[in-house]
Design a protein around this motif. Structure first.
Motif, mmCIF file in Angstrom:
data_model
loop_
_atom_site.group_PDB
_atom_site.id
_atom_site.type_symbol
_atom_site.label_atom_id
_atom_site.label_comp_id
_atom_site.label_asym_id
_atom_site.label_seq_id
_atom_site.Cartn_x
_atom_site.Cartn_y
_atom_site.Cartn_z
ATOM 1 N N PRO A 135 2.386 -7.017 -13.018
ATOM 2 C CA PRO A 135 1.115 -6.533 -12.459
ATOM 3 C C PRO A 135 -0.034 -7.527 -12.581
ATOM 4 C CG PRO A 135 1.546 -5.504 -14.570
ATOM 5 C CD PRO A 135 2.788 -6.245 -14.205
ATOM 6 N N ASN A 136 0.130 -8.559 -13.370
ATOM 7 C CA ASN A 136 -0.903 -9.586 -13.528
ATOM 8 C C ASN A 136 -0.243 -10.951 -13.566
ATOM 9 O OD1 ASN A 136 -3.447 -7.867 -14.201
ATOM 10 N ND2 ASN A 136 -1.884 -7.108 -15.616
ATOM 11 N N GLY A 137 -0.871 -11.925 -12.907
ATOM 12 C CA GLY A 137 -0.289 -13.251 -12.911
ATOM 13 C C GLY A 137 -1.030 -14.196 -11.993
ATOM 14 N N ALA A 138 -0.334 -15.218 -11.514
ATOM 15 C CA ALA A 138 -0.957 -16.229 -10.666
ATOM 16 C C ALA A 138 0.094 -16.871 -9.780
ATOM 17 C CB ALA A 138 -1.638 -17.295 -11.514
ATOM 18 N N VAL A 139 -0.325 -17.295 -8.604
ATOM 19 C CA VAL A 139 0.535 -18.059 -7.703
ATOM 20 C C VAL A 139 -0.226 -19.301 -7.260
ATOM 21 C CG1 VAL A 139 1.827 -16.063 -6.871
ATOM 22 C CG2 VAL A 139 -0.238 -16.776 -5.676
ATOM 23 N N LEU A 157 -5.346 -15.945 -8.973
ATOM 24 C CA LEU A 157 -5.089 -14.963 -10.017
ATOM 25 C C LEU A 157 -5.045 -13.591 -9.358
ATOM 26 C CD1 LEU A 157 -7.722 -16.217 -12.634
ATOM 27 C CD2 LEU A 157 -5.351 -16.983 -12.329
ATOM 28 N N TYR A 158 -4.174 -12.719 -9.824
ATOM 29 C CA TYR A 158 -4.068 -11.414 -9.179
ATOM 30 C C TYR A 158 -3.866 -10.306 -10.215
ATOM 31 C CZ TYR A 158 0.961 -11.395 -10.063
ATOM 32 O OH TYR A 158 2.177 -11.390 -10.686
ATOM 33 N N SER A 159 -4.207 -9.090 -9.804
ATOM 34 C CA SER A 159 -3.912 -7.883 -10.573
ATOM 35 C C SER A 159 -3.484 -6.797 -9.585
ATOM 36 C CB SER A 159 -5.141 -7.396 -11.351
ATOM 37 O OG SER A 159 -5.444 -8.266 -12.424
ATOM 38 N N LEU A 160 -2.429 -6.082 -9.914
ATOM 39 C CA LEU A 160 -1.960 -4.970 -9.097
ATOM 40 C C LEU A 160 -2.655 -3.699 -9.575
ATOM 41 C CD1 LEU A 160 0.023 -3.965 -6.914
ATOM 42 C CD2 LEU A 160 1.720 -3.653 -8.729
ATOM 43 N N ASP A 162 -3.456 0.290 -8.386
ATOM 44 C CA ASP A 162 -3.314 1.447 -7.483
ATOM 45 C C ASP A 162 -2.682 1.076 -6.146
ATOM 46 O OD1 ASP A 162 -4.544 2.975 -9.463
ATOM 47 O OD2 ASP A 162 -6.548 2.666 -8.618
ATOM 48 N N GLY A 163 -1.694 0.208 -6.176
ATOM 49 C CA GLY A 163 -0.998 -0.176 -4.952
ATOM 50 C C GLY A 163 -1.654 -1.307 -4.175
ATOM 51 N N TYR A 164 -2.732 -1.864 -4.696
ATOM 52 C CA TYR A 164 -3.420 -2.982 -4.058
ATOM 53 C C TYR A 164 -3.306 -4.231 -4.948
ATOM 54 C CZ TYR A 164 -5.641 0.736 -1.324
ATOM 55 O OH TYR A 164 -5.871 1.816 -0.513
ATOM 56 N N VAL A 165 -3.128 -5.375 -4.309
ATOM 57 C CA VAL A 165 -3.103 -6.643 -5.038
ATOM 58 C C VAL A 165 -4.475 -7.289 -4.880
ATOM 59 C CG1 VAL A 165 -1.992 -8.881 -5.302
ATOM 60 C CG2 VAL A 165 -0.641 -6.892 -4.577
ATOM 61 N N VAL A 166 -5.227 -7.286 -5.962
ATOM 62 C CA VAL A 166 -6.582 -7.842 -5.961
ATOM 63 C C VAL A 166 -6.498 -9.278 -6.463
ATOM 64 C CG1 VAL A 166 -8.950 -7.519 -6.764
ATOM 65 C CG2 VAL A 166 -7.434 -5.539 -6.518
#
Length: 302
Positions: A135-139, A157-160, A162-166
């Motif tokens: 649910p958290n990471g980086a690409v 950087l991202y966080s998942l 409620d079904g959305y990738v922010v």
């Protein structure tokens, strides 16, 4: 955007460069809507920290205010979720772009599942696959940096939530060997045509023209092993570096001095903190002897 002052107070404890801290519980539990982040000051070299701060604020805002209000806020290019090269974008797990505060081609409102980066990498699919695993990471991918019109490495950087990738991205420009050599040649010429004190003062300016992204010039005395200049850390001036080792335990400065004395110039390989990414990475430093000092400029590789 409303609640800006509240945002400044609520985020103060979380906005520590590079910390990746979550917002205080009091901010998320407040009766009023979660605040937007306050505009930050000058963008410094801790780019990952800045991106992490904005992502933390965006996640808190989405959780507390809901998708509709959050997407409107993220899409507002004059609002508090856009500053300098940093902005929020949000993907659905199907590849639909719900918000994008920085893209001039209005990607928000379109499915971008097949989007690729400058090298042909399927960046959206990679991001969604990463979010499905964690649910958290980086690409990482390669993208045009509008500030210098160059294709550079960008990390999102991202966080998942409620079904959305922010996500929030930041650029990490990496100097090439040729660019490092050009900076070293310029520093050598500057030292030869000016007094040592004037040259070292110029090299010691972190905001000057001898510090460029992840490159900087440093100078070390060949006999006493002391720093004369270091654009990344001018506070080290006067320090004897002969006993210093890199992150792998190698006596890198002794090797630099030996190379400069024996050959006049050369390359030394070691591992060191990259001031542009705050990560320990492989570094290769080009050194050249000028009188009784060596000048060095390094470049990083992964």
């Amino acid at each position: 955007m409303k609640h800006l002052r509240t945002g400044l107070l609520g985020l103060a404890a979380a906005m520590v460069l590079g910390c990746g801290m979550a917002l205080p519980a009091s901010a998320a539990a407040a009766d009023s809507p979660a605040p937007a982040p306050a505009k930050l000051g000058s963008i410094d070299r801790a780019k990952a920290g800045r991106a992490s701060e904005l992502l933390t604020a965006a996640v808190a805002y989405l959780k507390h205010n809901g998708a509709k209000e959050a997407f409107e806020a993220f899409n507002d290019r004059s609002g508090s979720f856009v500053y300098g090269p940093y902005f929020v974008y949000v993907l659905g797990t199907d590849g639909f772009m719900h918000a994008n505060g920085g893209n001039q081609f209005s990607l928000a409102g379109h499915n971008v599942i097949d989007m690729r980066d400058a090298a042909g990498k399927p960046l959206v699919r990679d991001l969604l696959e990463a979010a499905a695993k964690s649910p958290n990471g980086a690409v990482e991918y390669r993208w045009l940096n509008p500030e210098d019109n160059r294709i550079e490495v960008k990390t999102s950087l991202y966080s998942l939530v409620d079904g959305y990738v922010v996500s929030v991205g930041y650029y990490t420009p990496r100097a090439t060997r040729a660019e490092a050599q050009a900076l070293l040649d310029r520093a050598v010429g500057f030292l030869k045509s000016n007094t040592p004190d004037a040259a070292f003062a110029r090299f010691n300016n972190p905001q000057g023209d001898f510090v460029q992204d992840d490159q900087y010039v440093f100078a070390i005395g060949l006999e006493d092993g002391k720093y004369r200049a270091s654009g990344a850390s001018p506070q080290l001036n006067g320090m004897d570096v002969r006993g210093m080792k890199d992150a792998a335990g190698n006596p890198l400065f002794e090797e630099m001095i030996a190379v400069a004395k024996k050959s006049g110039s050369g390359t030394v390989h070691y591992v060191w903190r990259n001031p542009a990414t705050n990560a320990v990475e492989s570094k290769h430093t080009l050194v050249q002897r000028v009188g009784d000092v060596l000048l060095g400029v390094g470049f990083y590789t992964k």
